[in-house]
Each structure stands twice: as structure tokens, then as C-alpha cells.
Design a protein around this motif. Structure first.
Motif, PDB file in Angstrom:
ATOM      1  N   ASN A  21       0.829  -1.219   0.000  1.00 30.81           N
ATOM      2  CA  ASN A  21       0.000   0.000   0.000  1.00 30.81           C
ATOM      3  C   ASN A  21       0.857   1.261   0.000  1.00 30.81           C
ATOM      4  O   ASN A  21       0.530   2.256  -0.633  1.00 30.81           O
ATOM      5  CB  ASN A  21      -0.949   0.007   1.192  1.00 30.81           C
ATOM      6  N   MET A  22       1.971   1.201   0.743  1.00 30.98           N
ATOM      7  CA  MET A  22       2.889   2.341   0.778  1.00 30.98           C
ATOM      8  C   MET A  22       3.469   2.545  -0.630  1.00 30.98           C
ATOM      9  O   MET A  22       3.578   3.657  -1.109  1.00 30.98           O
ATOM     10  CB  MET A  22       4.001   2.043   1.787  1.00 30.98           C
TER      11      MET A  22
ATOM     12  N   LEU B  84       2.156   1.699  -3.438  1.00 39.03           N
ATOM     13  CA  LEU B  84       1.102   2.242  -4.297  1.00 39.03           C
ATOM     14  C   LEU B  84       0.944   3.742  -4.076  1.00 39.03           C
ATOM     15  O   LEU B  84       0.832   4.521  -5.011  1.00 39.03           O
ATOM     16  CB  LEU B  84      -0.202   1.514  -3.962  1.00 39.03           C
ATOM     17  N   LEU B  85       0.964   4.134  -2.798  1.00 40.70           N
ATOM     18  CA  LEU B  85       0.758   5.545  -2.446  1.00 40.70           C
ATOM     19  C   LEU B  85       1.854   6.403  -3.083  1.00 40.70           C
ATOM     20  O   LEU B  85       1.589   7.385  -3.761  1.00 40.70           O
ATOM     21  CB  LEU B  85       0.762   5.706  -0.922  1.00 40.70           C
TER      22      LEU B  85
ATOM     23  N   GLU C 216       1.622   6.415  -6.941  1.00 40.42           N
ATOM     24  CA  GLU C 216       0.495   7.215  -7.478  1.00 40.42           C
ATOM     25  C   GLU C 216       0.778   8.706  -7.340  1.00 40.42           C
ATOM     26  O   GLU C 216       0.512   9.493  -8.241  1.00 40.42           O
ATOM     27  CB  GLU C 216      -0.817   6.853  -6.764  1.00 40.42           C
ATOM     28  N   GLU C 217       1.336   9.069  -6.159  1.00 38.70           N
ATOM     29  CA  GLU C 217       1.604  10.492  -5.940  1.00 38.70           C
ATOM     30  C   GLU C 217       2.634  11.001  -6.955  1.00 38.70           C
ATOM     31  O   GLU C 217       2.520  12.102  -7.481  1.00 38.70           O
ATOM     32  CB  GLU C 217       2.109  10.709  -4.506  1.00 38.70           C
TER      33      GLU C 217
ATOM     34  N   ASP D 109       1.176  11.316 -10.369  1.00 35.68           N
ATOM     35  CA  ASP D 109       0.379  12.543 -10.435  1.00 35.68           C
ATOM     36  C   ASP D 109       1.285  13.750 -10.645  1.00 35.68           C
ATOM     37  O   ASP D 109       0.886  14.748 -11.223  1.00 35.68           O
ATOM     38  CB  ASP D 109      -0.428  12.735  -9.145  1.00 35.68           C
TER      39      ASP D 109
ATOM     40  N   SER E 234       5.742   9.795   5.792  1.00 38.05           N
ATOM     41  CA  SER E 234       4.647  10.559   6.377  1.00 38.05           C
ATOM     42  C   SER E 234       3.491  10.510   5.400  1.00 38.05           C
ATOM     43  O   SER E 234       3.652  10.144   4.242  1.00 38.05           O
ATOM     44  CB  SER E 234       5.139  11.997   6.599  1.00 38.05           C
ATOM     45  N   SER E 235       2.311  10.848   5.898  1.00 38.76           N
ATOM     46  CA  SER E 235       1.167  10.847   4.986  1.00 38.76           C
ATOM     47  C   SER E 235       1.294  11.986   3.982  1.00 38.76           C
ATOM     48  O   SER E 235       0.682  11.972   2.936  1.00 38.76           O
ATOM     49  CB  SER E 235      -0.127  10.988   5.777  1.00 38.76           C
ATOM     50  N   ASP E 236       2.096  12.963   4.359  1.00 33.81           N
ATOM     51  CA  ASP E 236       2.252  14.119   3.489  1.00 33.81           C
ATOM     52  C   ASP E 236       3.509  13.917   2.654  1.00 33.81           C
ATOM     53  O   ASP E 236       4.616  13.942   3.177  1.00 33.81           O
ATOM     54  CB  ASP E 236       2.381  15.385   4.354  1.00 33.81           C
TER      55      ASP E 236
ATOM     56  N   LYS F 149       8.214  15.054  -2.712  1.00 33.17           N
ATOM     57  CA  LYS F 149       8.083  15.562  -4.071  1.00 33.17           C
ATOM     58  C   LYS F 149       8.997  16.780  -4.294  1.00 33.17           C
ATOM     59  O   LYS F 149       9.603  16.919  -5.348  1.00 33.17           O
ATOM     60  CB  LYS F 149       6.626  15.907  -4.365  1.00 33.17           C
TER      61      LYS F 149
END
Lengths: 908, 118
Positions: free
Chosen positions: B13-14, B16-17, B20-21, B24, B102-104, B109
Motif C-alpha cells: 500500500n505504501m 502504491l501511495l 500514485e503520488e 500525479d 509521512s502521509s504528506d 516531491k
């Protein structure tokens, strides 16, 4: 002759009502030129084959002279016999013609009784007349045409302005009827069993009358007219019974679903050559009808379009509403996420509560008007009022505005919640009204359901009415009937309830909020539980420093106590009666020797389970029995003793006289050991922080990350489903981690021991993991000494141990490898072992296997085996260890054999 | 041509996150679930930048970083991990940046953009 005057007189005959003077004037002029006494001027009416008298005094005006009477190929005056007002007489007639495109066209006839003018004068007169009679009707005709075309403009206006088909039909029939100067205008269509006839009626305003004419009352079927193309008919038959009027001429035009019928030219008072509809009328009607069909189509299309647009608008509105609800739901989910995050960072329960109430009421988060906290009081088994947050002044708007301003100063909502909660003064007027007030929840229709069944309750007027007086107390306290009661649900217990309402804005709480509130309910429970654990941890850490210095002292002290303390001695005879009771015994048990001599041990109101039995057992087996850390309750005090029971022989060592009991008070030592165990645990908890932080970071990051993505991609249904699945997975993972940690760090709870078959338990566990075993094609073997092997313990806890060991074994076994589970009965114990094929664990790692947070796996808390150790050793008094074998590893746990007494228990 | 990034992370899942980010953000992103797989992919076609998790079964992130550097000297390496106490050792790993999970992912980026869009 004045040609102009003559011409004007002729024009007047065409244009105005007929007047005698014009006729006389013309007669006078003609007689003057001809030298005649009586004269008549006629026009040819071709369709009737007659000359019509339009002026003069020889024949009555408007009478007819048949064309046949006069040869048309003769030049000059011809003598004919005519019936005049004076009888049959001979008169002169000159046919008036006009050369047009090499064709001779007869236009009229001049009649006179005699003449005396010169032949060239007569020729000039005829020439003039021929010209006038040719040009004037044409001129008149043209004028009429012009008039008709001009009238057609009206149609354009009607087509543009009509909004409904009915209006269009009515206006159209009226306008075209006017243009054609029709006497009657109809719209007829064939319906089942007859015809529907609409006709235009001029009353105070223009109206359409509709009537149904059944086929059977008709003289003849009008369908011959209402078929094929548009038509114009003269003197048709069989229409009278349909239209109810005498038809001389009619125009039929076809309009999609029916026929327009324009009937009879209106009668004129001035002279017209043609008295029925002509081809121009037909063309106009036809053309207008075509335009009518188009306009009707346009209106129908318009109406349909308007209808579609309206439908689309409604669709769009409902779609927008849906998006808005979704957006609102996501905003609330986010708010819940932020509140949970802020609550998690709080170290005291009070601050968790404050954060929760603030989050529920802040306009930047969930935005309820007020939130009331009732906490559960375990001792009294009631709910107690604790905090109530919400605006309390006169100026609610102002308070909200200020609170929002404060909130907007923070870019980070979580930080805002945290800081605002910590500085929040909860002693407000609202809180004062409920603080420490008792709210019994039992038998309360709302609170009991929330506390015991952990259900969220949304109240409104209807629901409350149905509940009756029982629930009225909350409504009257809150002053509103719209509120929601949210239980704060922990793992095992409910910590209390929060009641939210919208007292000021009067917004009712939506059913859709339940999902959001459910999340809050769980998350708050978890945060409170964590804070409680943390508070415990902190209190222990605080006293740790103090205790550190006293530990050494205590150890020395206990040593010295032990050194300086001589044991208490009690001697019993063979019947169990006390025969000796020393000073220490007096001191320990608070009874003097005199008081106890001769009485039995169990009369001393000492709470000791089986001391007396053990004494008799000693006499039976005639061997020394030692007991350590044996608990005796004296009054309210618990004391621990190391006890030695020795057979008491007579001097010859033949006769058993009784037993000598030696008791050493080791209470201090036992307490000290307990304390040390606690400290060990504290050290472990310290290590926990780093490991837990790491372990939690992944799921928390992923969770937060996907919630953000969810927000960003909310329009994408597929992505939304996928993200929600991931979020659920990670929440499950978080829960598992938290459960493991709580499981390990929790104080041992009271266990429910009973006898059960360990072999059955192994079989259950195998079934549970069968799929994984088969997935790796592992050969699973189970061997046992006895079919049924009973142990005494809590089966759920031991099952957890077995699952853990087997799971580890499966993970460590290579595909196609072997696992062997054995249960053996030893002398005084039951031995369960799980062996698996694989690389033997090296010694340095094997030593740390049961240390909490130690793990060889990349992920996991490292608590699995530590929990097993806790269950087997601390809770069940057994042993757990690891053995390396040549080609694998064996994990063994041993449990004490159940005593006979417990066996008896089972048989019952 | 968009810059190419390889995300090495064992948690699905990490992974994937992060992927995807970064997609994007306009990068071309590939993923690998462990060091071995990452190495194979990297040998096949080198990337501009690799994000590496430290704790992975098999070859750990530090080993992987060293090996990637051997294959392509100027590859940009970003360590992305749940541990925060490794930071002091960063220099020895030859990584270009160290980021705590972190979630952020804004920091990640920004750092990536600084490293490869120069």
C-alpha cells in the motif's frame, strides 16, 4: 368625354358599395357620346358564361345577358333582340375585346338603343371602353392580391408568438379565415367512430368550439374530401351534415393530424367578378397550412425541449446535491481524521476529552453547536457529568466568529485542536450545570442502549415521543429534541457518552452522520484507552526514579529482616490441635499462645486455603513439605510465608506425634519481587516507543496519504473504492498492532480456568491454519500419547499460544517441508511441542527469542513470542522454550498436570 | 521526456501511495517490492532517481543503494523510511536525501523535484 371621370365612376363600382349615381353618371356620359337614350355596360363573367350589367339604364343593374346571344367574331354594332324593362326590343350591342398576346379576350359588352355619332367617335369610345374594362378589373385584382399577401404577414406574427398548439390553431384559423374572407373556418379530424370538428366562433373573443360528429348521422362519408392532396371544390355534396352549413365553395388543406376547411367566400356589397374562392385563395391556404404544420412542429419541439431542459436541470440539481453531500461527507471524514490525530497525540485523558469536544463543536471541524460529555463511573455504575462545551453568552454568533478567527490562525487543523484543547477553560457556565451530576443509565431508554450495546443514538421529536417520559430528561436538559448520543467505545468497556446537538442553529442531525460519529466513537475510545495506558506508564516512570534509590535499600532491609527474624513455630498434634505457638506466631497472627492452644488451625480465622490438609498429608506421607510464597490472610492483611511442614516424631522416631510448622514471613521479599517485575516491564515499555513508532508509521502514513488522495480524486468512483479498501486494510493493521501492544502491556486480568482437552485445541488451530499449510504444500503431522489430554487453564489464551507457534512454524518452513506437533504426558506436566523443518536458529538469536520487541522479521511488533511467554509462564505457571534440532527448530510449552481435585471437577 | 523514477518498497500500500503520488506529479514511475527486483529492473534500464525503503526482506536498502551507485554513478537516491534515527549516518550511504515516511508526501516531491529537475 372626360375619360378620367368615366374611369373614376367605373372604379367606384368595383370598390365601394353600389350606388345609383355612379351608374347614372356612366349612362349619362355614354349616351352623350353615342347620341343614345338608353345604354348599359356589362362585364364578362367567364365562369358563368354571362355578361353582367354593371351600369346604365337600358337593363337593370346586375342582370345577366347570356354570351350566346351575341356573335363574338363580329366587329362593330350588332342588332339583337333583348328582354328589357319595356318588353322585347331591338337594341345594338358591341362586344368589347382586347388583344392580348395575339389572343382576343372578351372583356365586356356595350348595349344601346340607338346612336347618332360619327363612326370614328364610336370606334374611339369602344377603344376606350375596351381598355378600361380590361385594365380596371386587373387593377382591382392586383390590389386584392396585394392585400392578401400583406395579410400573410399576420401569420408570421402568429407563428412566432403562439406558445401552445391550441393557441396557434385558434389564431391561425382566425387569421387565414380573414385573409381568405371565408364565411366559416373548420378544423376536422377523423376519430374513432366519427369526426371531431372544431369551428371558429366569434363571440366576445375568438373561441374554438369542438364537437363530435358520429359517422352514422352523416349523409355521406366526407372522407372523399379528407383524403389525398389539398383541394378546392365548388358546390360539394355531403358536407352539410358534417359542418352544419350550406357549402358553396370550400378549400381543404391537410395539416398533419387533420384538415382545415375554409368555407364560402363572404358576400360583398360592391361588385366582384368572382364570388367563390379562387386559385389564389387556394394557394394562400395551402401555403399557410404548410407554414402552420412547421410552426406546430416547432412549438411541439419547443415544449418538448423545454420539458427536456427542465428534466436536465432537475437531474443536474440532484447530481449537484449528491456531489455536495459527498463532499460534505468527505470533509467530515477528514475532520474525523484530524480529530483522531489530535486525540492520539494527547497524553492525558482529560485532554483527549477536551480535544474531542472541541473537534465536535469547532466550525472548522464537525461544527455541532454543543457537545456534552458524561463519563462512566465504574464504582457507582452510573454516568457522571463532566464537561459541556458550546457558546454560552448572549451573542452566539460573535462567540463563533471569534472561535473561527482563532482557528483560522492555524494552517494546521491538528495543531489548532491540540493547542486550543490544552488551553481550553472547561469551567464554563454550561459545565457547571452538569458537573458531577449523576445520570443513571440503567433502564434509561437511550443511555442504556448506548452504554451496553455501544450504539449511536440519533434523537428527534418523533423518536422521543415514541419513547415517552423515560427519555424526556435529556430533552429537557438540552432544551432540544434533536440530538445524538455517541458512546465512547474502548476494547472492553465504554468510557462514557458524548451528546451533541444544534441548539442554536436548529439544524437537525442527519442519519448520514451516523457513519462519521461511529468513527469518532471508536477513535475516541481508542485514544482514551491509549491515554489511560500512557498515564499509567508515566506514573510508573515518575515513581521509578524515587524507587530506584529505595530498591537497594529495600533489598538490604529485607535481607536484614530475614537475618534478624527468627521463624514462627507452630506445633500440631495428630488430631490437628495446636500444642505449641511461639512469640513470632503471636506477633504474626495477633493471638496469644493461651488463646490458641488446643484449638484447630481453621478456627483461627486465618484465611489459608489448604494448610490444614497439607499438615494431614504430611502426617500420611511422613515426609517434609515445603511451600514458598504461601499466602495467608490475617484479618485484612495479606502476608506471604515460606512454610516448612515437618513430621514430629517421638524421641524413638517410631510414633508420629504430629507436625512442626515453621513459618517465615517473606511478604516484603514477595512485594519487592513484584516491584522488580514491574520495573522490568517498564524497561520493556521504554523500548516499545521506538519500535511502536516505526511499526505505526507505515500504516499511519499510508492511511493519511490515501485519505488525501481520496479527497483529491473524489470524482473517480473506481479510485474511491480502491482507496477505501486500502484504508480499511491499514486500519485493520493498525488495530492489530494496537491490540498486540495492549495485550502485552496490560495487567494480567483474571482468567477463567477450566479443564479442557489440549488435543482438541490443537486440532482447532490446525483447521484455522490449514489453508496456509496447504498453500506451501507442508506435510503436517500430529502425535499424541493419549486420545484426550486434559489441561487446566484458559483455553482462549492457550489457543493464542498455539496459533502463534504454528504460524511461526509455517512461515519458517520451506515449501514442501514438514511440521510435527506433539502432545506428551510427563510425570507432573503436559508437554506440547511444535517442530518444523528449516535452518536451526543460531544461538545468539535463540537467546533473545522471547524478549519483547525482538524480531527477525522485517515487520511485526516482535511481541508474538513475548505474549506466549506471558500467557504460559505468568498466567499458567508453565514453561516455554526453544530447542534447535539438526534440521529444524522446536518450540515447547509445558503446563502443570491438573490436580486430582480438578480432575474430579471435570467428571462432574 | 518525463524523468523516470523507481520506487523500491516492500509494503504494497505504501508502494502504491508513493507511486500514485509521483505519477500525479508527472513522473514516469516503476516499482519494485525488494532489493533484488529493483536491481534487475535498474540493470535493464537505468532510472533518473530511486526511492528506497531501508527495512526490506532480503537485501536491505543500504546495500541496494551501494549497488545502484556502482551501476550508475550519477543516479539520484532518496531514502524513504519509517526510522528517524538513521539520519546521522546518511553520508555513508551515499544517498542524496533522507526522508521520514509521512502521509504528506510534499517533502518527498519537493526533494525529488530539486534533485532531478535541475
Amino acid at each position: 368625354m372626360g375619360a378620367r371621370r368615366f374611369c373614376n365612376a367605373l372604379l367606384n363600382i368595383f370598390e365601394s358599395e353600389y350606388k345609383e349615381e355612379f351608374s347614372r353618371e356612366i349612362a349619362h356620359e355614354l349616351c352623350g357620346v353615342l347620341g343614345a337614350e338608353r345604354v348599359s355596360l356589362c362585364l364578362l363573367e367567364k365562369s358563368k358564361g354571362v355578361y353582367r350589367v354593371i351600369a346604365g339604364n337600358l337593363l337593370p343593374v346586375f342582370s345577366k345577358v347570356p354570351v350566346m346571344l351575341l356573335p363574338t367574331d363580329r366587329e362593330g354594332a350588332v342588332q339583337i333582340e333583348l328582354e328589357t324593362s319595356t318588353g322585347t326590343e331591338k337594341v345594338y350591342g358591341i362586344v368589347l375585346k382586347r388583344e392580348n398576346n395575339n389572343l382576343q379576350e372578351i372583356t365586356g359588352l356595350l348595349l344601346f338603343d340607338k346612336y347618332s355619332c360619327a363612326p370614328e367617335d364610336l370606334a374611339r369610345l369602344v377603344e376606350d371602353l375596351e381598355y378600361f374594362l380590361w385594365v380596371i378589373p386587373r387593377y382591382e385584382h392586383s390590389k386584392m392580391y396585394l392585400e392578401k399577401y400583406r395579410s400573410l404577414w399576420i401569420l408570421t406574427r402568429i407563428f412566432e408568438e403562439s406558445r401552445t398548439v391550441d393557441e396557434l390553431l385558434k389564431e391561425f384559423m382566425f387569421a387565414v379565415g380573414e385573409i381568405l374572407e371565408a364565411e366559416y373556418t373548420y378544423f376536422v379530424r377523423e376519430v374513432a367512430g366519427g369526426f371531431e370538428v372544431k369551428n371558429l366562433v366569434l363571440e366576445r373573443e375568438i373561441t374554438l368550439h369542438t364537437r363530435f360528429v358520429p359517422t352514422e348521422i352523416l349523409d355521406s362519408n366526407p372522407l372523399k374530401y379528407l383524403k389525398g392532396s389539398d383541394k378546392m371544390v365548388y358546390k360539394p355534396t355531403g358536407l352539410e351534415s358534417l359542418l352544419g352549413t350550406n357549402v358553396k365553395s370550400a378549400i381543404f388543406t391537410k395539416a398533419e393530424d387533420g384538415w382545415f376547411i375554409f368555407v364560402n367566400k363572404r358576400a360583398k356589397k360592391h361588385y366582384v367578378q368572382v364570388k367563390s374562392f379562387d386559385s389564389l385563395d387556394f394557394e394562400i391556404a395551402r401555403d399557410a397550412t404548410r407554414r402552420y404544420v412547421l410552426a406546430k412542429g416547432r412549438i411541439e419541439f419547443d415544449i418538448k425541449l423545454k420539458h427536456e431542459v427542465e428534466k436536465l436541470k432537475q437531474l443536474q440539481e440532484s447530481y449537484e446535491e449528491l456531489i455536495e453531500t459527498q463532499r460534505e461527507q468527505i470533509r467530515k471524514m477528514n475532520a474525523v481524521h484530524y480529530i483522531s490525530q489530535a486525540m492520539r497525540t494527547m497524553y492525558s485523558v482529560k485532554n483527549v476529552y477536551k480535544t474531542l469536544l472541541l473537534g465536535l463543536t469547532s466550525g472548522r471541524l464537525l461544527g455541532y453547536n454543543r457537545a456534552l460529555l458524561l463519563v462512566y463511573d465504574e464504582k457507582r455504575d452510573v454516568l457522571v457529568g463532566r464537561m459541556w462545551l458550546g457558546p454560552e453568552g448572549e451573542n452566539v454568533e460573535e462567540e463563533w466568529r471569534k472561535a473561527n478567527m482563532r482557528a483560522m490562525r492555524y494552517a494546521d487543523v491538528v495543531q489548532y485542536l491540540r493547542e486550543e484543547a490544552m488551553t481550553l477553560e472547561i469551567r464554563n457556565r454550561l459545565t457547571e450545570t452538569i458537573e458531577n451530576k449523576i445520570f443513571p443509565y440503567k433502564a434509561h431508554p437511550i443511555l442504556e442502549r448506548c452504554i451496553l450495546r455501544k450504539k449511536i443514538f440519533i434523537a428527534n421529536e418523533k423518536v422521543l415521543e415514541a419513547m415517552g417520559l423515560g427519555a424526556a430528561d435529556l430533552a429537557s436538559l438540552l432544551g432540544t429534541k434533536d440530538f445524538a448520543v455517541i458512546p465512547l467505545v474502548g476494547r472492553d468497556s465504554t468510557f462514557g457518552v458524548v451528546i451533541v446537538d444544534n441548539f442554536y442553529t436548529k439544524r437537525s442531525i442527519k442519519e448520514s452522520d451516523v457513519e462519521i460519529l461511529k468513527l469518532i466513537s471508536d477513535s475516541a475510545g481508542l485514544a482514551i484507552e491509549t491515554a489511560i495506558n500512557y498515564e499509567e506508564l508515566r506514573n510508573k516512570t515518575l515513581s521509578l526514579e524515587r524507587q530506584k534509590s529505595t530498591i537497594e535499600f529495600l533489598r538490604e532491609f529485607s535481607e536484614s529482616v530475614l537475618q534478624n527474624m527468627s521463624s514462627a513455630i507452630v506445633v500440631l498434634d495428630r488430631e490437628g490441635r495446636i500444642t505449641e505457638w511461639n512469640k513470632k506466631a503471636e506477633l504474626y497472627f495477633g493471638r496469644t499462645k493461651e488463646q490458641v492452644l488446643g484449638s484447630e488451625l481453621d478456627t483461627l480465622s486465618l484465611e489459608s486455603e489448604d494448610l490444614k490438609e497439607l499438615c494431614f498429608q504430611c502426617m500420611r506421607i511422613k515426609e517434609e513439605i515445603t511451600l514458598s510464597n504461601y499466602l495467608i490472610t490475617v484479618g485484612a492483611k495479606e502476608r506471604y510465608f515460606d512454610i516448612k511442614i515437618t513430621p514430629f516424631w517421638d524421641s524413638e522416631k517410631i510414633m508420629l506425634r504430629g507436625v512442626i510448622i515453621t513459618l517465615d514471613d517473606v511478604t516484603e521479599r514477595v512485594n519487592l519481587e513484584k516491584e522488580r517485575k514491574k520495573q522490568e516491564k517498564l524497561a520493556v515499555l521504554g523500548e516499545m516507543a521506538a519500535r511502536v513508532a516505526h511499526e505505526l508509521r507505515n500504516p499511519v502514513s499510508v492511511l493519511g496519504g490515501f485519505i488525501k488522495r481520496l479527497e483529491k480524486n473524489q470524482g473517480d468512483e473506481e479510485a474511491r473504492k480502491r482507496y477505501i479498501k486500502i484504508i480499511s486494510e491499514e486500519i485493520l493493521r493498525l488495530e492489530n498492532i494496537v491490540n498486540e501492544i495492549l495485550d502485552f502491556s496490560r495487567e494480567p486480568r483474571s482468567l477463567e480456568f477450566r479443564l479442557f482437552d489440549i488435543n482438541k485445541l490443537i486440532k482447532d488451530v490446525y483447521l484455522l491454519l490449514e489453508e496456509k499449510i496447504k498453500e506451501k504444500s507442508i506435510l503436517f503431522m500430529f502425535e499424541t500419547d493419549k486420545e484426550e489430554m486434559n489441561v487446566y487453564g484458559e483455553s482462549a489464551r492457550l489457543k493464542q499460544v498455539a496459533i502463534n507457534l504454528l504460524q511461526n512454524a509455517i512461515e519458517a518452513t520451506p515449501a514442501g517441508g514438514k511440521i510435527l506437533v506433539e502432545t506428551r504426558e510427563g510425570l507432573d506436566n503436559i508437554v506440547v511441542s511444535v517442530w518444523n523443518e528449516g535452518t536451526p536458529i543460531p544461538k545468539d538469536i535463540a537467546e533473545k527469542l522471547f524478549v519483547p520487541f525482538f524480531t527477525t522479521k522485517v515487520h511485526g511488533t516482535g511481541l508474538g513470542l513475548a505474549i506466549c511467554k506471558k500467557i504460559v509462564e505468568d498466567e499458567h505457571g508453565g514453561k516455554i522454550y526453544h530447542e534447535s534440532t539438526e534440521d529444524g527448530n522446536r518450540f515447547v510449552f509445558e503446563l502443570k498436570k491438573p490436580s486430582e481435585l480438578q480432575e474430579v471437577d471435570l467428571e462432574k | 521526456m518525463p524523468k523516470r523514477i523507481l520506487v523500491v518498497e516492500d509494503e504494497p500500500n505504501m508502494r502504491l501511495l508513493v507511486a500514485e503520488e509521483l505519477m500525479d506529479a508527472g513522473y514516469e514511475v516503476d516499482t519494485a517490492e525488494n532489493g533484488e527486483a529493483a536491481l534487475m529492473k535498474f540493470k535493464d534500464k537505468p532510472y533518473d532517481l530511486v526511492t528506497i525503503d531501508i527495512e526490506m526482506p532480503g537485501m536491505n536498502g543500504l546495500e541496494l543503494a551501494g549497488k545502484l551507485r556502482e551501476i550508475k554513478r550519477d543516479v539520484r537516491l532518496v531514502i524513504l523510511t519509517a526510522y528517524s534515527h538513521y539520519k546521522s549516518d546518511m553520508a555513508s550511504w551515499a544517498a542524496d536525501a533522507y526522508i521520514v515516511k509521512s502521509s504528506d508526501l510534499t517533502e518527498l516531491k519537493e526533494v525529488i523535484s530539486r534533485l532531478i529537475n535541475m
